[in-house]
Motif scaffolding. Structure first.
Motif, PDB file in Angstrom:
ATOM      1  N   ASP A  43       4.439  47.956  22.961  1.00 57.77           N
ATOM      2  CA  ASP A  43       5.875  48.046  22.693  1.00 57.77           C
ATOM      3  C   ASP A  43       6.433  49.235  23.471  1.00 57.77           C
ATOM      4  O   ASP A  43       6.099  50.385  23.189  1.00 57.77           O
ATOM      5  N   LEU A  44       7.261  48.947  24.455  1.00 58.59           N
ATOM      6  CA  LEU A  44       7.893  50.001  25.249  1.00 58.59           C
ATOM      7  C   LEU A  44       9.300  50.254  24.727  1.00 58.59           C
ATOM      8  O   LEU A  44      10.009  49.321  24.383  1.00 58.59           O
ATOM      9  N   PHE A  45       9.710  51.513  24.693  1.00 58.60           N
ATOM     10  CA  PHE A  45      11.002  51.900  24.103  1.00 58.60           C
ATOM     11  C   PHE A  45      11.067  51.399  22.664  1.00 58.60           C
ATOM     12  O   PHE A  45      12.000  50.707  22.268  1.00 58.60           O
ATOM     13  N   SER A  46      10.063  51.765  21.885  1.00 57.04           N
ATOM     14  CA  SER A  46       9.863  51.135  20.569  1.00 57.04           C
ATOM     15  C   SER A  46      10.858  51.577  19.512  1.00 57.04           C
ATOM     16  O   SER A  46      11.022  50.901  18.496  1.00 57.04           O
ATOM     17  N   PHE A  97      -1.985  48.417  14.494  1.00 54.96           N
ATOM     18  CA  PHE A  97      -2.290  48.950  15.824  1.00 54.96           C
ATOM     19  C   PHE A  97      -3.743  49.373  15.934  1.00 54.96           C
ATOM     20  O   PHE A  97      -4.310  49.972  15.023  1.00 54.96           O
ATOM     21  N   ASN A  98      -4.330  49.046  17.070  1.00 49.81           N
ATOM     22  CA  ASN A  98      -5.658  49.544  17.419  1.00 49.81           C
ATOM     23  C   ASN A  98      -5.447  50.544  18.554  1.00 49.81           C
ATOM     24  O   ASN A  98      -5.683  50.265  19.721  1.00 49.81           O
ATOM     25  N   TRP A  99      -4.945  51.718  18.177  1.00 46.89           N
ATOM     26  CA  TRP A  99      -4.441  52.717  19.135  1.00 46.89           C
ATOM     27  C   TRP A  99      -5.582  53.281  19.974  1.00 46.89           C
ATOM     28  O   TRP A  99      -6.609  53.685  19.441  1.00 46.89           O
ATOM     29  N   PRO A 100      -5.447  53.335  21.297  1.00 45.29           N
ATOM     30  CA  PRO A 100      -6.545  53.849  22.130  1.00 45.29           C
ATOM     31  C   PRO A 100      -6.777  55.349  21.926  1.00 45.29           C
ATOM     32  O   PRO A 100      -5.829  56.111  21.728  1.00 45.29           O
ATOM     33  N   THR A 101      -8.019  55.759  22.000  1.00 47.19           N
ATOM     34  CA  THR A 101      -8.368  57.166  21.758  1.00 47.19           C
ATOM     35  C   THR A 101      -7.812  58.086  22.842  1.00 47.19           C
ATOM     36  O   THR A 101      -7.592  59.272  22.600  1.00 47.19           O
ATOM     37  N   TRP A 102      -7.581  57.562  24.032  1.00 47.52           N
ATOM     38  CA  TRP A 102      -7.108  58.410  25.139  1.00 47.52           C
ATOM     39  C   TRP A 102      -5.628  58.771  25.037  1.00 47.52           C
ATOM     40  O   TRP A 102      -5.169  59.672  25.726  1.00 47.52           O
ATOM     41  N   LEU A 103      -4.901  58.081  24.173  1.00 46.54           N
ATOM     42  CA  LEU A 103      -3.457  58.315  24.100  1.00 46.54           C
ATOM     43  C   LEU A 103      -3.088  59.009  22.784  1.00 46.54           C
ATOM     44  O   LEU A 103      -3.299  58.449  21.709  1.00 46.54           O
ATOM     45  N   PRO A 104      -2.542  60.229  22.827  1.00 48.83           N
ATOM     46  CA  PRO A 104      -2.122  60.899  21.590  1.00 48.83           C
ATOM     47  C   PRO A 104      -1.052  60.086  20.858  1.00 48.83           C
ATOM     48  O   PRO A 104      -0.203  59.462  21.492  1.00 48.83           O
ATOM     49  N   GLN A 105      -1.118  60.124  19.548  1.00 51.53           N
ATOM     50  CA  GLN A 105      -0.127  59.412  18.728  1.00 51.53           C
ATOM     51  C   GLN A 105       1.090  60.312  18.531  1.00 51.53           C
ATOM     52  O   GLN A 105       1.293  60.916  17.477  1.00 51.53           O
ATOM     53  N   ARG A 106       1.894  60.383  19.559  1.00 52.28           N
ATOM     54  CA  ARG A 106       3.095  61.220  19.501  1.00 52.28           C
ATOM     55  C   ARG A 106       4.151  60.633  20.431  1.00 52.28           C
ATOM     56  O   ARG A 106       3.872  59.734  21.226  1.00 52.28           O
ATOM     57  N   SER A 107       5.378  61.201  20.323  1.00 51.74           N
ATOM     58  CA  SER A 107       6.458  60.736  21.190  1.00 51.74           C
ATOM     59  C   SER A 107       6.119  61.040  22.646  1.00 51.74           C
ATOM     60  O   SER A 107       5.543  62.079  22.958  1.00 51.74           O
ATOM     61  N   THR A 108       6.480  60.093  23.513  1.00 55.11           N
ATOM     62  CA  THR A 108       6.186  60.246  24.930  1.00 55.11           C
ATOM     63  C   THR A 108       7.118  59.341  25.724  1.00 55.11           C
ATOM     64  O   THR A 108       7.953  58.648  25.161  1.00 55.11           O
ATOM     65  N   THR A 109       6.987  59.358  27.033  1.00 55.48           N
ATOM     66  CA  THR A 109       7.804  58.498  27.893  1.00 55.48           C
ATOM     67  C   THR A 109       6.894  57.663  28.788  1.00 55.48           C
ATOM     68  O   THR A 109       5.721  57.993  28.999  1.00 55.48           O
ATOM     69  N   ILE A 110       7.451  56.598  29.335  1.00 57.81           N
ATOM     70  CA  ILE A 110       6.688  55.791  30.287  1.00 57.81           C
ATOM     71  C   ILE A 110       6.334  56.646  31.507  1.00 57.81           C
ATOM     72  O   ILE A 110       5.226  56.576  32.025  1.00 57.81           O
ATOM     73  N   LYS A 141      -1.172  41.916  17.257  1.00 59.67           N
ATOM     74  CA  LYS A 141      -1.798  43.225  17.063  1.00 59.67           C
ATOM     75  C   LYS A 141      -1.304  44.191  18.133  1.00 59.67           C
ATOM     76  O   LYS A 141      -1.240  43.837  19.308  1.00 59.67           O
ATOM     77  N   GLY A 142      -0.977  45.405  17.723  1.00 55.16           N
ATOM     78  CA  GLY A 142      -0.465  46.390  18.661  1.00 55.16           C
ATOM     79  C   GLY A 142      -1.579  47.144  19.371  1.00 55.16           C
ATOM     80  O   GLY A 142      -2.631  47.422  18.780  1.00 55.16           O
ATOM     81  N   VAL A 143      -1.341  47.482  20.629  1.00 52.74           N
ATOM     82  CA  VAL A 143      -2.235  48.366  21.379  1.00 52.74           C
ATOM     83  C   VAL A 143      -1.680  49.788  21.247  1.00 52.74           C
ATOM     84  O   VAL A 143      -2.309  50.661  20.664  1.00 52.74           O
ATOM     85  N   PHE A 144      -0.486  50.014  21.790  1.00 51.95           N
ATOM     86  CA  PHE A 144       0.212  51.288  21.585  1.00 51.95           C
ATOM     87  C   PHE A 144       1.702  51.057  21.777  1.00 51.95           C
ATOM     88  O   PHE A 144       2.133  49.975  22.199  1.00 51.95           O
ATOM     89  N   ALA A 145       2.477  52.076  21.456  1.00 52.14           N
ATOM     90  CA  ALA A 145       3.929  52.020  21.614  1.00 52.14           C
ATOM     91  C   ALA A 145       4.395  53.284  22.319  1.00 52.14           C
ATOM     92  O   ALA A 145       3.776  54.338  22.188  1.00 52.14           O
ATOM     93  N   VAL A 146       5.489  53.169  23.042  1.00 57.11           N
ATOM     94  CA  VAL A 146       6.063  54.305  23.767  1.00 57.11           C
ATOM     95  C   VAL A 146       7.478  54.556  23.254  1.00 57.11           C
ATOM     96  O   VAL A 146       8.327  53.661  23.294  1.00 57.11           O
ATOM     97  N   GLU A 147       7.703  55.757  22.748  1.00 61.69           N
ATOM     98  CA  GLU A 147       9.035  56.165  22.273  1.00 61.69           C
ATOM     99  C   GLU A 147       9.179  57.654  22.529  1.00 61.69           C
ATOM    100  O   GLU A 147       8.337  58.439  22.112  1.00 61.69           O
ATOM    101  N   LYS A 148      10.265  58.040  23.204  1.00 56.93           N
ATOM    102  CA  LYS A 148      10.388  59.445  23.612  1.00 56.93           C
ATOM    103  C   LYS A 148      10.940  60.348  22.508  1.00 56.93           C
ATOM    104  O   LYS A 148      10.698  61.556  22.519  1.00 56.93           O
TER     105      LYS A 148
END
Length: 417
Positions: free
Chosen positions: A14-17, A59-72, A32-39
């Motif tokens: 989900d981009l711009f979630s 969500f099965n969130w990948p370990t390499w991506l912090p679970q926090r606000s971010t941008t594309i 099922k969610g992989v990750f989401a991007v929201e700034k």
């Protein structure tokens, strides 16, 4: 996953979630969610609380991506290898770039930097190469701009995006979707773009015809009428006149109040959906606006003058002494007008006040146990930098719309159309 659903369709990004309306709907449809991007940190806090840590987690969130606000842009710069490793492993990219620059309600500017976020969206599509795309935006995304010289540009920006995605190997289908046709108590017309990777298409299809064919079954499963849900049906159990007002926040004397909500014995079909399995649980975000006495008197005058569901006429604006461009009173017998991020655009149909965040969430089809985090409102210059609760809800894709689009994408994914 919520509601005990065991079926899983495919996975998605989900981009711009935003606060998670689209993801909530897709999750309910079995994705099922992989990750989401929201700034925005506040919007992401809401997303994380409900869809990663809470009841609606799928969500099965990948370990390499912090679970926090971010941008594309941050993802593209800092995780190029990790993103490249997802190529061929993601079924769907969902989400619409922020739409303020395209909105017919605002100042439309083809050079608005927010419009360039579509470029980042397409870069992600190119890297990940999902099977399907679904992009949601305001109607203005598909309307021609005037450039800085006041001349009308040759084609709407949506057609630029369409052409770029076709070059990336997708067949693109576009149409308008009316939220009120899918159980959302709100007249909210959105431009939808659906992309199918060309190697997956073996026959001629029209996704929007398939979507229309899902409508009645979707409403029947929700136990909703085939006619649009009225705003009164959506929020009548939240009227302040029905409850004692209790302390919410601020000073005990002059602070904010909220209703002491107790579910009535009889809920209508839509309210039952919003409160499914909740018994006596109180929803959050019930804070009532702290209007000044003169504001309340002004709102009473507007309630008396304004034709429900219509905007104030210029003549009425003169009587009231307001230059505000958009202000209207909800018509209780019809779906709401489109919610915006400005809470004082719409007044309650019978009470001299703006709506609570929870009432807006009901109108957007968020269930009562979906918790909104962060400030309620933001004023002045911070308005364009922050995403408080009213803005989160106003910007969201209605979950019902996300769900029915998820059901359509399931049909495409499974080849059952």
């Amino acid at each position: 996953m919520e509601s005990g659903k065991e079926k899983t369709v495919g996975n998605y990004i989900d981009l711009f979630s935003g606060c998670g309306g689209f993801s909530l709907g897709l999750g309910k449809a079995g994705w099922k969610g992989v990750f989401a991007v929201e700034k925005d940190p506040m919007a992401f806090d809401t997303f994380k609380h409900n869809l990663i840590d809470g009841k609606y987690n799928h969500f099965n969130w990948p370990t390499w991506l912090p679970q926090r606000s971010t941008t594309i842009q941050d993802l593209l710069e800092n995780y190029p290898q990790e993103l490249a490793s997802l190529k061929g492993k993601v079924d769907l990219i969902a989400g619409g770039p922020p739409c303020q620059g395209f909105s017919l309600a605002g100042r439309r500017n083809s050079e608005d930097p927010r419009n360039k976020l579509s470029e980042e969206y397409m870069k992600m599509v190119e890297i990940v190469s999902p099977k399907y795309l679904v992009l949601e935006n305001v109607r203005g995304f598909n309307s021609k701009f005037r450039d800085s010289k006041g001349e009308r540009e040759k084609q709407p920006y949506s057609m630029v995006v369409k052409a770029r995605l076709e070059k990336l190997g997708y067949q693109i289908f576009t149409d308008y979707l009316h939220s009120e046709h899918y159980g959302v108590p709100q007249k909210r017309t959105r431009f939808i773009m659906i992309g199918i990777r060309s190697d997956l298409l073996s026959k001629e299809i029209n996704p929007f015809q398939i979507l229309a064919s899902l409508r009645l079954d979707f409403l029947d499963k929700k136990k909703l009428s085939h006619t649009p849900v009225s705003v009164q049906s959506a929020i009548s159990d939240l009227e302040t006149s029905k409850y004692q007002l209790i302390y919410h926040s601020g000073s005990q004397i002059n602070g904010f109040k909220q209703i002491d909500y107790k579910p009535p014995r009889r809920l209508n079909a839509y309210q039952k959906l919003m409160r499914e399995g909740l018994k006596s649980t109180k929803p959050n975000s019930l804070r009532i606006a702290r209007h000044r006495p003169e504001t309340i008197e002004k709102f009473k005058t507007i309630l008396a003058l304004c034709q429900p569901g219509k905007g104030l006429s210029d003549e009425h604006k003169k009587i009231i002494g307001t230059k505000k461009q958009v202000i209207s009173v909800l018509n209780p017998k019809e779906p709401s007008r489109t919610l915006t991020t400005l809470p004082d655009d719409l007044l309650h149909y019978s009470e001299p006040r703006i709506l609570t965040v929870r009432e807006n969430a009901r109108i957007q089809s968020f269930p009562d146990d979906y918790v909104f985090k962060g400030k309620y409102t933001t004023g002045g210059s911070r308005r364009t930098q922050e995403c408080p609760r009213y803005t989160q809800v106003g910007n969201a894709v209605p979950p019902f719309l996300g769900e029915v689009l998820g059901l359509l994408l399931e049909k495409l994914y499974m080849g059952s159309y």
